[in-house]
Design an enzyme around this catalytic site. Structure first.
Site, PDB file in Angstrom:
ATOM      1  N   ASN A 106       6.853  -9.595  -1.362  1.00  0.00           N
ATOM      2  CA  ASN A 106       5.394  -9.609  -1.246  1.00  0.00           C
ATOM      3  C   ASN A 106       4.700 -10.413  -2.344  1.00  0.00           C
ATOM      4  O   ASN A 106       3.494 -10.631  -2.283  1.00  0.00           O
ATOM      5  CB  ASN A 106       4.856  -8.177  -1.250  1.00  0.00           C
ATOM      6  CG  ASN A 106       5.273  -7.417  -0.002  1.00  0.00           C
ATOM      7  OD1 ASN A 106       5.461  -8.000   1.055  1.00  0.00           O
ATOM      8  ND2 ASN A 106       5.439  -6.110  -0.137  1.00  0.00           N
ATOM      9  N   LYS A 151       3.791 -13.706  -4.885  1.00  0.00           N
ATOM     10  CA  LYS A 151       3.565 -15.130  -4.687  1.00  0.00           C
ATOM     11  C   LYS A 151       4.735 -15.936  -5.244  1.00  0.00           C
ATOM     12  O   LYS A 151       5.473 -15.464  -6.074  1.00  0.00           O
ATOM     13  CB  LYS A 151       2.270 -15.560  -5.388  1.00  0.00           C
ATOM     14  CG  LYS A 151       1.019 -15.058  -4.713  1.00  0.00           C
ATOM     15  CD  LYS A 151      -0.221 -15.656  -5.334  1.00  0.00           C
ATOM     16  CE  LYS A 151      -0.249 -17.164  -5.195  1.00  0.00           C
ATOM     17  NZ  LYS A 151      -0.153 -17.631  -3.798  1.00  0.00           N
ATOM     18  N   LYS A 155       7.103 -17.892  -3.337  1.00  0.00           N
ATOM     19  CA  LYS A 155       8.289 -18.137  -2.505  1.00  0.00           C
ATOM     20  C   LYS A 155       8.397 -19.609  -2.101  1.00  0.00           C
ATOM     21  O   LYS A 155       9.431 -20.240  -2.302  1.00  0.00           O
ATOM     22  CB  LYS A 155       8.230 -17.230  -1.267  1.00  0.00           C
ATOM     23  CG  LYS A 155       8.272 -15.747  -1.605  1.00  0.00           C
ATOM     24  CD  LYS A 155       8.146 -14.874  -0.370  1.00  0.00           C
ATOM     25  CE  LYS A 155       6.748 -14.831   0.193  1.00  0.00           C
ATOM     26  NZ  LYS A 155       5.762 -14.158  -0.694  1.00  0.00           N
ATOM     27  N   THR A 156       7.323 -20.135  -1.555  1.00  0.00           N
ATOM     28  CA  THR A 156       7.327 -21.545  -1.177  1.00  0.00           C
ATOM     29  C   THR A 156       7.394 -22.435  -2.403  1.00  0.00           C
ATOM     30  O   THR A 156       8.120 -23.436  -2.426  1.00  0.00           O
ATOM     31  CB  THR A 156       6.073 -21.878  -0.347  1.00  0.00           C
ATOM     32  OG1 THR A 156       6.117 -21.144   0.881  1.00  0.00           O
ATOM     33  CG2 THR A 156       5.994 -23.371  -0.036  1.00  0.00           C
ATOM     34  N   THR A 157       6.654 -22.072  -3.440  1.00  0.00           N
ATOM     35  CA  THR A 157       6.626 -22.876  -4.657  1.00  0.00           C
ATOM     36  C   THR A 157       8.021 -23.020  -5.252  1.00  0.00           C
ATOM     37  O   THR A 157       8.429 -24.115  -5.675  1.00  0.00           O
ATOM     38  CB  THR A 157       5.669 -22.261  -5.688  1.00  0.00           C
ATOM     39  OG1 THR A 157       4.383 -22.111  -5.087  1.00  0.00           O
ATOM     40  CG2 THR A 157       5.558 -23.132  -6.921  1.00  0.00           C
ATOM     41  N   ARG A 190      14.111 -31.236  -6.879  1.00  0.00           N
ATOM     42  CA  ARG A 190      15.414 -31.544  -7.470  1.00  0.00           C
ATOM     43  C   ARG A 190      16.258 -32.389  -6.521  1.00  0.00           C
ATOM     44  O   ARG A 190      16.911 -33.352  -6.928  1.00  0.00           O
ATOM     45  CB  ARG A 190      16.168 -30.252  -7.789  1.00  0.00           C
ATOM     46  CG  ARG A 190      15.628 -29.481  -8.963  1.00  0.00           C
ATOM     47  CD  ARG A 190      16.611 -28.386  -9.356  1.00  0.00           C
ATOM     48  NE  ARG A 190      15.977 -27.466 -10.276  1.00  0.00           N
ATOM     49  CZ  ARG A 190      15.817 -26.176 -10.051  1.00  0.00           C
ATOM     50  NH1 ARG A 190      16.243 -25.640  -8.915  1.00  0.00           N
ATOM     51  NH2 ARG A 190      15.259 -25.402 -10.952  1.00  0.00           N
ATOM     52  N   PHE A 220      -2.597 -19.103   9.955  1.00  0.00           N
ATOM     53  CA  PHE A 220      -2.172 -17.712   9.843  1.00  0.00           C
ATOM     54  C   PHE A 220      -2.459 -16.962  11.139  1.00  0.00           C
ATOM     55  O   PHE A 220      -3.422 -17.247  11.848  1.00  0.00           O
ATOM     56  CB  PHE A 220      -2.863 -17.048   8.654  1.00  0.00           C
ATOM     57  CG  PHE A 220      -2.495 -17.682   7.344  1.00  0.00           C
ATOM     58  CD1 PHE A 220      -1.237 -17.501   6.807  1.00  0.00           C
ATOM     59  CD2 PHE A 220      -3.393 -18.500   6.664  1.00  0.00           C
ATOM     60  CE1 PHE A 220      -0.880 -18.095   5.604  1.00  0.00           C
ATOM     61  CE2 PHE A 220      -3.049 -19.103   5.460  1.00  0.00           C
ATOM     62  CZ  PHE A 220      -1.790 -18.899   4.934  1.00  0.00           C
ATOM     63  N   TRP A 268      -3.684 -14.125  11.887  1.00  0.00           N
ATOM     64  CA  TRP A 268      -4.972 -13.472  12.086  1.00  0.00           C
ATOM     65  C   TRP A 268      -6.068 -14.470  12.446  1.00  0.00           C
ATOM     66  O   TRP A 268      -7.125 -14.100  12.908  1.00  0.00           O
ATOM     67  CB  TRP A 268      -5.366 -12.653  10.864  1.00  0.00           C
ATOM     68  CG  TRP A 268      -5.479 -13.440   9.584  1.00  0.00           C
ATOM     69  CD1 TRP A 268      -6.531 -14.187   9.165  1.00  0.00           C
ATOM     70  CD2 TRP A 268      -4.486 -13.551   8.568  1.00  0.00           C
ATOM     71  NE1 TRP A 268      -6.264 -14.767   7.946  1.00  0.00           N
ATOM     72  CE2 TRP A 268      -5.018 -14.383   7.544  1.00  0.00           C
ATOM     73  CE3 TRP A 268      -3.208 -13.006   8.406  1.00  0.00           C
ATOM     74  CZ2 TRP A 268      -4.301 -14.699   6.396  1.00  0.00           C
ATOM     75  CZ3 TRP A 268      -2.507 -13.331   7.253  1.00  0.00           C
ATOM     76  CH2 TRP A 268      -3.036 -14.158   6.270  1.00  0.00           C
ATOM     77  N   GLU A 326       8.055 -20.223   5.633  1.00  0.00           N
ATOM     78  CA  GLU A 326       7.419 -19.109   6.355  1.00  0.00           C
ATOM     79  C   GLU A 326       8.152 -18.714   7.639  1.00  0.00           C
ATOM     80  O   GLU A 326       7.612 -17.994   8.471  1.00  0.00           O
ATOM     81  CB  GLU A 326       5.951 -19.416   6.663  1.00  0.00           C
ATOM     82  CG  GLU A 326       5.099 -19.683   5.443  1.00  0.00           C
ATOM     83  CD  GLU A 326       4.845 -18.446   4.578  1.00  0.00           C
ATOM     84  OE1 GLU A 326       5.265 -17.350   4.958  1.00  0.00           O
ATOM     85  OE2 GLU A 326       4.225 -18.603   3.511  1.00  0.00           O
TER      86      GLU A 326
END
Length: 203
Positions: free
Chosen positions: A41, A43, A45-47, A55, A97, A99, A134
């Protein structure tokens, strides 16, 4: 504690640590293509995955990024990676997203189309790294079947890597992965301070 050791004690301790580390490296297997999962949960993950992308580009590898869910907006990272356009394929195949879209059947259809495109790059021996950004959310929401994704991962070349990001990664994917990192949410400015998403941090 390390700071309570004498200089000689510290040196001996580090020598032992180095010997142990050298032994582990010597016993390690040859290189292997990895299935990598970034979930949780918190922040980042993508970064974190984009750091691996950077790399890989630095090594001269071909990389593909396929964004699930996201896509109705142009991420700044796409612009940042523009200098590597000859090495990088960047496809934002979502419509935003869930929603925002509010159309489950359309979301499912788009996720399936994104997965079919992703498979092309997973199978392609020219791409040493494929990032499925995602995709875990698409799995969590039932837009994709985890068994389908697991079967697709088995089609990658043996030495190549695939990264799957997003919260809610299903247990079968975690079990299959070689490397799993869970980002833990401790504090968030939107929740605690009602601070909106900011350029350079969220997008």
């Amino acid at each position: 504690m390390a700071n309570s050791l004498s200089d000689e004690q510290y040196k001996i301790k580090m020598q032992k640590r180095k010997a142990l580390q050298d032994e582990r490296i010597a016993a390690a297997k040859a290189e292997k293509g990895l299935v990598i999962v970034h979930t949780g949960n918190g922040k980042g993950k993508t970064t974190a995955a984009l750091g691996m992308v950077l790399r890989s580009l630095g090594h001269g590898y071909q990389v593909a990024i396929i964004q699930f869910i996201k896509g109705a907006w142009e991420p700044a990272e796409k612009a940042a990676f523009a200098p590597w356009q000859d090495q990088l394929t960047f496809l934002a195949l979502g419509e935003g997203f869930t929603w925002e879209t509010q159309d489950r059947q359309r979301d499912q259809a788009i996720a399936h189309a994104a997965w079919q495109k992703a498979l092309e790059y997973i199978r392609n021996p020219d791409y040493q790294l494929v990032l499925l950004d995602e995709v875990n959310v698409a799995l969590k929401l039932g837009y994709l079947d985890v068994e389908t994704v697991l079967a697709g991962l088995e089609e990658k070349p043996e030495s190549h890597h695939v990264i799957l990001t997003g919260r809610g990664a299903p247990q079968p994917l975690i079990d299959r992965a070689d490397l799993v990192t869970e980002m833990t949410l401790v504090k968030h400015p939107f929740r605690e301070q009602n601070v909106k998403a900011q350029p350079g941090i969220e997008f």
